[in-house]
Design a protein around this motif. Structure first.
Motif, PDB file in Angstrom:
ATOM      1  N   THR A 181      34.002  50.507  33.337  1.00  0.00           N
ATOM      2  CA  THR A 181      33.354  49.525  34.134  1.00  0.00           C
ATOM      3  C   THR A 181      34.198  48.277  34.360  1.00  0.00           C
ATOM      4  O   THR A 181      33.763  47.186  34.420  1.00  0.00           O
ATOM      5  CB  THR A 181      32.466  48.914  33.122  1.00  0.00           C
ATOM      6  N   HIS A 182      35.415  48.353  34.406  1.00  0.00           N
ATOM      7  CA  HIS A 182      36.432  47.202  34.740  1.00  0.00           C
ATOM      8  C   HIS A 182      37.228  47.628  35.948  1.00  0.00           C
ATOM      9  O   HIS A 182      37.670  48.811  35.952  1.00  0.00           O
ATOM     10  CB  HIS A 182      37.420  46.938  33.467  1.00  0.00           C
TER      11      HIS A 182
ATOM     12  N   GLU B 211      27.233  39.668  45.122  1.00  0.00           N
ATOM     13  CA  GLU B 211      26.109  40.016  45.816  1.00  0.00           C
ATOM     14  C   GLU B 211      25.795  41.476  45.648  1.00  0.00           C
ATOM     15  O   GLU B 211      24.724  42.095  45.871  1.00  0.00           O
ATOM     16  CB  GLU B 211      26.034  39.706  47.240  1.00  0.00           C
ATOM     17  N   ILE B 212      26.771  42.250  45.195  1.00  0.00           N
ATOM     18  CA  ILE B 212      26.510  43.647  44.939  1.00  0.00           C
ATOM     19  C   ILE B 212      25.944  43.820  43.680  1.00  0.00           C
ATOM     20  O   ILE B 212      26.251  43.508  42.690  1.00  0.00           O
ATOM     21  CB  ILE B 212      27.840  44.318  45.193  1.00  0.00           C
ATOM     22  N   PRO B 213      24.645  44.501  43.760  1.00  0.00           N
ATOM     23  CA  PRO B 213      23.992  45.207  42.327  1.00  0.00           C
ATOM     24  C   PRO B 213      24.973  45.714  41.504  1.00  0.00           C
ATOM     25  O   PRO B 213      25.734  46.558  41.980  1.00  0.00           O
ATOM     26  CB  PRO B 213      22.799  45.833  42.897  1.00  0.00           C
ATOM     27  N   GLY B 214      24.882  45.233  40.131  1.00  0.00           N
ATOM     28  CA  GLY B 214      25.757  45.724  39.201  1.00  0.00           C
ATOM     29  C   GLY B 214      26.921  45.180  39.062  1.00  0.00           C
ATOM     30  O   GLY B 214      27.810  45.675  37.974  1.00  0.00           O
ATOM     31  N   VAL B 215      27.206  43.965  40.002  1.00  0.00           N
ATOM     32  CA  VAL B 215      28.624  43.252  39.663  1.00  0.00           C
ATOM     33  C   VAL B 215      28.030  42.236  38.556  1.00  0.00           C
ATOM     34  O   VAL B 215      27.222  41.425  38.833  1.00  0.00           O
ATOM     35  CB  VAL B 215      28.981  42.763  40.947  1.00  0.00           C
ATOM     36  N   VAL B 216      28.716  42.404  37.289  1.00  0.00           N
ATOM     37  CA  VAL B 216      28.287  41.303  36.388  1.00  0.00           C
ATOM     38  C   VAL B 216      29.316  39.957  36.517  1.00  0.00           C
ATOM     39  O   VAL B 216      28.634  38.714  36.387  1.00  0.00           O
ATOM     40  CB  VAL B 216      28.412  42.153  34.875  1.00  0.00           C
ATOM     41  N   GLU B 217      30.437  40.221  36.818  1.00  0.00           N
ATOM     42  CA  GLU B 217      31.373  39.121  36.673  1.00  0.00           C
ATOM     43  C   GLU B 217      32.482  39.458  37.585  1.00  0.00           C
ATOM     44  O   GLU B 217      32.967  40.445  37.583  1.00  0.00           O
ATOM     45  CB  GLU B 217      32.012  38.668  35.215  1.00  0.00           C
TER      46      GLU B 217
ATOM     47  N   ARG C  26      44.234  36.154  42.167  1.00  0.00           N
ATOM     48  CA  ARG C  26      45.012  35.442  43.303  1.00  0.00           C
ATOM     49  C   ARG C  26      44.362  35.544  44.379  1.00  0.00           C
ATOM     50  O   ARG C  26      43.343  36.209  44.547  1.00  0.00           O
ATOM     51  CB  ARG C  26      46.473  35.961  43.142  1.00  0.00           C
ATOM     52  N   HIS C  27      45.032  35.194  45.468  1.00  0.00           N
ATOM     53  CA  HIS C  27      44.051  35.426  46.875  1.00  0.00           C
ATOM     54  C   HIS C  27      44.078  36.955  47.172  1.00  0.00           C
ATOM     55  O   HIS C  27      44.937  37.492  47.249  1.00  0.00           O
ATOM     56  CB  HIS C  27      45.162  34.782  47.936  1.00  0.00           C
ATOM     57  N   ASN C  28      42.595  37.022  47.286  1.00  0.00           N
ATOM     58  CA  ASN C  28      42.270  38.337  47.671  1.00  0.00           C
ATOM     59  C   ASN C  28      42.478  39.653  46.476  1.00  0.00           C
ATOM     60  O   ASN C  28      42.084  40.792  46.527  1.00  0.00           O
ATOM     61  CB  ASN C  28      43.010  39.093  49.010  1.00  0.00           C
ATOM     62  N   MET C  29      42.733  39.070  45.429  1.00  0.00           N
ATOM     63  CA  MET C  29      43.056  39.999  44.238  1.00  0.00           C
ATOM     64  C   MET C  29      41.626  39.630  43.089  1.00  0.00           C
ATOM     65  O   MET C  29      41.684  38.317  42.569  1.00  0.00           O
ATOM     66  CB  MET C  29      44.407  39.773  43.682  1.00  0.00           C
ATOM     67  N   TYR C  30      41.117  40.618  42.770  1.00  0.00           N
ATOM     68  CA  TYR C  30      39.922  40.060  41.961  1.00  0.00           C
ATOM     69  C   TYR C  30      39.993  41.178  40.572  1.00  0.00           C
ATOM     70  O   TYR C  30      40.161  42.455  40.682  1.00  0.00           O
ATOM     71  CB  TYR C  30      38.542  40.429  42.526  1.00  0.00           C
ATOM     72  N   SER C  31      39.388  40.535  39.538  1.00  0.00           N
ATOM     73  CA  SER C  31      39.127  41.520  38.398  1.00  0.00           C
ATOM     74  C   SER C  31      37.500  41.399  38.085  1.00  0.00           C
ATOM     75  O   SER C  31      37.104  40.490  38.178  1.00  0.00           O
ATOM     76  CB  SER C  31      39.729  41.043  37.314  1.00  0.00           C
TER      77      SER C  31
ATOM     78  N   ILE D 168      45.254  47.976  46.499  1.00  0.00           N
ATOM     79  CA  ILE D 168      44.838  48.238  44.787  1.00  0.00           C
ATOM     80  C   ILE D 168      43.481  48.351  44.660  1.00  0.00           C
ATOM     81  O   ILE D 168      42.875  47.651  44.999  1.00  0.00           O
ATOM     82  CB  ILE D 168      45.257  46.802  43.947  1.00  0.00           C
ATOM     83  N   PHE D 169      43.455  49.541  44.087  1.00  0.00           N
ATOM     84  CA  PHE D 169      41.816  49.674  43.633  1.00  0.00           C
ATOM     85  C   PHE D 169      42.056  50.380  42.441  1.00  0.00           C
ATOM     86  O   PHE D 169      42.339  51.773  42.357  1.00  0.00           O
ATOM     87  CB  PHE D 169      41.076  50.589  44.642  1.00  0.00           C
ATOM     88  N   ASN D 170      42.000  49.936  41.304  1.00  0.00           N
ATOM     89  CA  ASN D 170      42.224  50.476  39.983  1.00  0.00           C
ATOM     90  C   ASN D 170      40.886  49.970  39.050  1.00  0.00           C
ATOM     91  O   ASN D 170      40.653  49.238  38.464  1.00  0.00           O
ATOM     92  CB  ASN D 170      43.573  49.822  39.269  1.00  0.00           C
ATOM     93  N   GLN D 171      40.210  51.361  38.808  1.00  0.00           N
ATOM     94  CA  GLN D 171      38.910  51.215  38.103  1.00  0.00           C
ATOM     95  C   GLN D 171      39.233  51.825  36.673  1.00  0.00           C
ATOM     96  O   GLN D 171      39.478  53.092  36.329  1.00  0.00           O
ATOM     97  CB  GLN D 171      37.757  51.954  38.709  1.00  0.00           C
ATOM     98  N   GLN D 172      38.985  51.028  35.570  1.00  0.00           N
ATOM     99  CA  GLN D 172      39.387  51.504  34.223  1.00  0.00           C
ATOM    100  C   GLN D 172      38.302  51.221  33.205  1.00  0.00           C
ATOM    101  O   GLN D 172      37.501  50.323  33.454  1.00  0.00           O
ATOM    102  CB  GLN D 172      40.757  50.781  33.751  1.00  0.00           C
TER     103      GLN D 172
END
Length: 300
Positions: A223-224, A238-244, A249-254, A279-283
């Motif tokens: 879920t991270h 706006e995407i359902p299921g996104v909590v936080e 940095r620019h264009n980089m999100y956690s 980068i697409f890293n789901q952990q």
């Protein structure tokens, strides 16, 4: 092997430990975590016979720990304690003799250990002339110089900078390689994740997590998410299921998700804007995130 079964300890009406059970095979490292007052130091003091348990057993290689067994134990307390007017050598010889070693056995080892932990100073220097970090390393050497089979470290990384913390981690890993049982407490979850074979988390004296670190993380689902995308923070929220969403940095999100399947939706939305995601890293959540979750829970 150290084995703790059903360990219970009360102080008046307060229950410090409630039916705690774990074991540490030879050559393994156990991390003991929990908030302040969770029962970590009490556990250590019971193992060391500084306190008597109300219930439960503590055994070493299948037998109750005897007085002579304490010579093969190394203990680093949370409250540091050195003799400031003594030299490093005198200090280490003294602690080595308390563990059944002779001066002749200890002295040849001092230079080796000081080099290993990069202590800045000579063995003839008085402890009070050393920096706080180097004093801490001397106390750690005093804990390990007699080559203990069971090592108990209470907040060993406290006050160490990243370089010295890495030296300590390598020292712990070497102990493991030599077959020692190691148990340590820490509030630094990154250190726990990196070197522990097994993890126990206490909350108010009760075990709330028990297992291999990665297995524990996987229990909470992936879920991270770390992603580099042209999607904005507002798009993602706006995407359902996104909590936080945290912009690192620019264009980089956690991103924290309610469930792992939300990651697929984010991937599909991100791919509408590009044909490549750097980068697409789901952990699973980090151990620190799990720690905060468990400490914050009201009920199990």
């Amino acid at each position: 092997m150290l084995k703790v079964e059903g360990l219970t300890k009360t102080f008046g009406e307060m229950t410090a430990l409630d039916d705690v059970t774990f074991e540490i095979p030879d050559g393994k490292i156990l991390g003991l975590i929990g908030q302040n007052g969770a029962g970590k130091s009490t556990t250590f003091r019971l193992i060391l016979n500084f306190l008597d348990q109300d219930k439960g057993t503590i055994t070493w290689d299948g037998q109750p720990i005897k007085e002579e067994d304490y010579n093969i134990i190394g203990y680093l307390p949370e409250e540091r304690g050195l003799y400031p007017k003594s030299t490093i050598e005198d200090q280490l010889v003294y602690f080595g003799r308390l563990r059944g070693k002779t001066k002749k056995e200890i002295v040849p080892l001092i230079d080796h250990w000081m080099d290993k932990f990069e202590v800045k100073g000579k063995k003839t220097d008085k402890v009070k002339t050393l920096s706080k970090g180097n004093q801490q390393k001397v106390q750690l050497i005093a804990t390990l110089i007699h080559e203990p089979k069971l090592v108990i470290l209470d907040e060993p990384f406290s006050g160490l900078d990243p370089v010295n913390a890495e030296l300590l981690k390598q020292g712990i890993i070497e102990l493991k390689a030599k077959g020692s049982c190691v148990i340590f407490s820490s509030h630094n979850m990154e250190n726990v994740e990196q070197i522990c074979d097994h993890l126990v988390m206490l909350r108010n004296g009760q075990m709330v997590l028990d297992g291999v670190v990665q297995d524990i993380r996987e229990q909470f689902g992936r879920t991270h998410l770390e992603i580099e995308t042209a999607l904005t923070k507002e798009n993602l929220l706006e995407i359902p299921g996104v909590v936080e969403v945290t912009e690192k940095r620019h264009n980089m999100y956690s991103i924290h998700l309610t469930e792992p399947e939300v990651g697929k939706v984010i991937f599909e939305e991100a791919m509408k804007l590009t044909d490549y995601l750097p980068i697409f890293n789901q952990q699973p959540p980090t151990l620190e995130e799990i720690f905060k979750l468990k400490v914050g829970e009201k009920d199990e």
